[in-house]
Write an enzyme that holds these catalytic residues in place. Structure first.
Site, PDB file in Angstrom:
ATOM      1  N   GLU A 305       0.834  -1.211   0.000  1.00  0.00           N
ATOM      2  CA  GLU A 305       0.000   0.000   0.000  1.00  0.00           C
ATOM      3  C   GLU A 305       0.865   1.257   0.000  1.00  0.00           C
ATOM      4  O   GLU A 305       0.514   2.267  -0.623  1.00  0.00           O
ATOM      5  CB  GLU A 305      -0.965  -0.007   1.191  1.00  0.00           C
ATOM      6  CG  GLU A 305      -1.836  -1.261   1.329  1.00  0.00           C
ATOM      7  CD  GLU A 305      -2.492  -1.726   0.038  1.00  0.00           C
ATOM      8  OE1 GLU A 305      -2.775  -0.888  -0.849  1.00  0.00           O
ATOM      9  OE2 GLU A 305      -2.707  -2.946  -0.112  1.00  0.00           O
ATOM     10  N   TYR A 392      -1.241  -7.838 -11.091  1.00  0.00           N
ATOM     11  CA  TYR A 392      -0.189  -7.752 -10.077  1.00  0.00           C
ATOM     12  C   TYR A 392       1.045  -8.548 -10.509  1.00  0.00           C
ATOM     13  O   TYR A 392       2.152  -8.010 -10.602  1.00  0.00           O
ATOM     14  CB  TYR A 392      -0.675  -8.335  -8.737  1.00  0.00           C
ATOM     15  CG  TYR A 392      -1.795  -7.603  -8.070  1.00  0.00           C
ATOM     16  CD1 TYR A 392      -1.574  -6.858  -6.913  1.00  0.00           C
ATOM     17  CD2 TYR A 392      -3.109  -7.681  -8.539  1.00  0.00           C
ATOM     18  CE1 TYR A 392      -2.608  -6.200  -6.255  1.00  0.00           C
ATOM     19  CE2 TYR A 392      -4.155  -7.026  -7.900  1.00  0.00           C
ATOM     20  CZ  TYR A 392      -3.895  -6.293  -6.760  1.00  0.00           C
ATOM     21  OH  TYR A 392      -4.927  -5.656  -6.127  1.00  0.00           O
TER      22      TYR A 392
END
Length: 614
Positions: A305, A392
């Site tokens: 994050e 990803y």
């Protein structure tokens, strides 16, 4: 009409929103928000102007200068995009929308007191990615548009609020406030209410709009970081211990990618129903409590994050069709941060788990290989339904391939230049490829860029980590088919990631007796690490072992993270026969459904729609 995004009604010929000023009155008893949104445009606009909306009741749209009503209409419901709001403007550069949300808003989860840790007060939070901001306020809900915003939140005074924005003040509501709502205006100043004000002065895509309101406490863990959670000392203390190394990660991120632009990097640990591992809301990252593992390994989710602070939040994919620009870059950046802070061995395990996950996604999408591409066509597709590890892990593999080709020092310079060039912009794959070719001349002759971005499957020049520990774990998993379990001396130092990699690489077909023997020795079904526990339970279900159904039920009722719901529900319902498992899954979902966020509810329903013939 010239849409710029398959998931939005936003018209490319219209002016774009630059600022939204929100006034939000929270009615916990009805699970709704009475709101107004003052929308400011980059340029004055005449003619019809389109906004995205989902399940909003629009009471009025007015000219803020003259207070005169502006004509508007709401189109019929589109199952993916929601409703189109069309307002007629006449050289307007701003207009005020007065509206009310629905109790079924797809972004909001309203938790009753029994669903919280303390069980005393209600709690509400948002999850706006990918296309759910439109269910909280009407907007051009596409990452192609970046907005600044201010927000006044009015709610019961025994609660407090956090936002992905700078906090200005907490104060009593004032009778003189210029507030227009679709309810009795006197409610704003009712006794027992409080107003908290926030401002986001940097332009962000609407999916990064975020707030939470509840009984919230905090602990300071660094000069730029506080950890917030429900006001439960043991939760706050455990989170503070898990994320104590956050400042070190921020410094490593700055060393690799340039200055941290968002001032604060606070963390909010949400109730267990939060549907993701983490959400990169700027200034206030949202996290699932399942990342608090007690061994600081949960910090890897924080590293991901944090990496979004540069790739995703500073530079954003123009539409969800280019989602790999957010997530592939961030996965690469996360692993560089993990390598710097926790060492190469840990980063290599991370890559290895990712390789395995990518191969599993190839199996998942074998009937629709479009979603194994980096650049996808999502016309008529709900992004929540095709959310996967492909952007990803295949995105990471592409960038890692470029790094191997040009060398790390050259690639590091390229990354810094890329971030400096495109910060606070939204871009597409073509823009990235052109920049890559301009700054690393000849790269297109060394790597098949088109195959990587537009081809299906895993390109032949993808790679696995060159790590002795990774290779040892995979070879131990391969020996399981012959009945050999790892010895205790071989797993003494194993943490959750080692076990996760081991379980992920076990043969597809395992005897029930082998599953029980493995658990008897290592108690994996009771692991406090959900990654390990869910990987084990998935294997148990697939082997036909019903001894662990009690643990499966407990897990699916305990957490709402989609990373765990998706494999467990899928393992129960996919395949022919299995009537008992399917009935078990349906009962579980009917009992646990209200504890899941609306996005997670939709994902489980789509799994059932695919595998259950009613």
């Amino acid at each position: 009409m010239a849409p710029i995004d398959p998931h939005s009604f936003t018209d490319s010929t219209h002016s774009i929103t630059t600022h939204i000023s929100l006034s939000l009155y929270f009615d916990f008893s009805s699970s709704i928000i009475h709101g107004s949104a003052l929308i400011s445009l980059q340029n004055p606009h005449s003619g019809p102007f389109f906004l995205d909306s989902r399940s909003l009741t629009i009471h009025s749209i007015v000219d803020p200068q003259s207070n005169s009503p502006l004509p508007f209409s709401l189109s019929g419901h589109d199952p993916i995009k929601g409703e189109q709001v069309t307002v007629s403007l006449s050289n307007h550069s701003s207009f005020l929308v007065v509206y009310t949300t629905s109790p079924t808003s797809s972004a909001l989860q309203w938790l009753s007191p029994p669903q919280t840790f303390n069980k005393r007060y209600p709690f509400v939070y948002t999850q706006c990615q990918a296309i759910h901001a439109r269910s909280v306020f009407p907007c051009q809900d596409t990452p192609a548009v970046r907005i600044c915003y201010s927000a006044r939140l009015n709610f019961p005074s025994h609660l407090s609020a956090v936002m992905a924005a700078r906090h200005l003040e907490r104060r009593p509501p004032s009778r003189g406030e210029d507030v227009v709502l679709g309810c009795d205006k006197s409610l704003w100043c009712e006794e027992g209410r409080v107003v908290e004000e926030f401002v986001m002065e940097q332009p962000v895509p609407p999916y990064l709009f975020a707030f939470a309101i509840g009984e919230i406490g905090n602990r300071e863990v660094g000069p730029r970081t506080k950890v917030y959670a429900e006001s439960v000392p043991e939760v706050l203390d455990a989170a503070a211990r898990e994320f104590a190394g956050t400042e070190d990660m921020i410094r490593q991120g700055e060393r690799l990618f340039g200055q941290y632009e968002w001032e604060r990097f606070d963390l909010l640990v949400l109730p267990p129903s939060f549907p993701y591992g983490g959400m990169e809301n700027p200034r206030m990252v949202f996290l699932t409590p399942t990342v608090i593992k007690g061994d600081a390994s949960g910090a890897q989710v924080v590293a991901h994050e944090l990496a979004h602070s540069w790739t995703g939040n500073l530079i954003t994919n123009k539409t969800n069709e280019h989602f790999w620009l957010n997530e592939g870059f961030t996965t690469y950046a996360e692993r560089r941060i993990v390598e710097a802070v926790q060492g190469e061995k840990r980063a290599a395990l991370n890559i290895g788990i990712g390789c395995r996950g990518l191969k599993e996604e190839m199996e998942r999408f074998k009937d629709n290989m479009e979603f194994t591409k980096l650049k996808t066509n999502q016309e008529g597709i709900n992004p929540d339904d095709v959310y996967s590890e492909v952007p990803y892990e295949k995105g990471f593999q592409f960038l890692w391939r470029i790094e191997r080709q040009v060398g790390r020092p050259t690639f590091d310079e390229f990354l810094k230049k890329y971030i400096a060039t495109f910060k606070f912009k939204s871009i597409d794959t073509e823009t990235f490829i052109e920049f890559l070719k301009a700054n690393i001349p000849g790269i297109e002759t060394q790597i098949d860029l088109e195959l990587w971005t537009e081809g299906t499957g895993i390109p032949p020049d993808a790679d696995e980590p060159d790590s002795s520990l990774y290779k040892l774990i995979v070879s131990l998993a391969n020996e399981f088919i012959n009945g050999r379990m790892p010895r205790e001396d071989e797993v003494t130092d194993w943490q959750g990631q080692e076990w996760e990699l081991y379980l992920d690489n076990l043969p597809k077909s395992i005897e029930v007796s082998q599953i029980k023997a493995l658990d008897s020795r290592y108690r994996l079904s009771e692991s406090k690490d959900y990654e390990v526990k869910v990987a084990f339970l998935q294997k148990a279900i697939s082997s036909g072992c019903r001894d662990y159904y009690g643990e499966v039920e407990k897990t699916l009722k305990e957490v709402g993270r989609m990373k765990y719901l998706r494999p467990l529900y899928t393992a129960l319902v996919q395949g022919t026969g299995k009537e008992e498992e399917k009935a078990f899954a349906k009962r579980l979902f009917s009992e646990a459904r209200d504890c899941y966020h609306p996005i997670a509810q939709g994902v489980v329903e789509s799994i059932f729609a695919k595998h259950l013939q009613n």
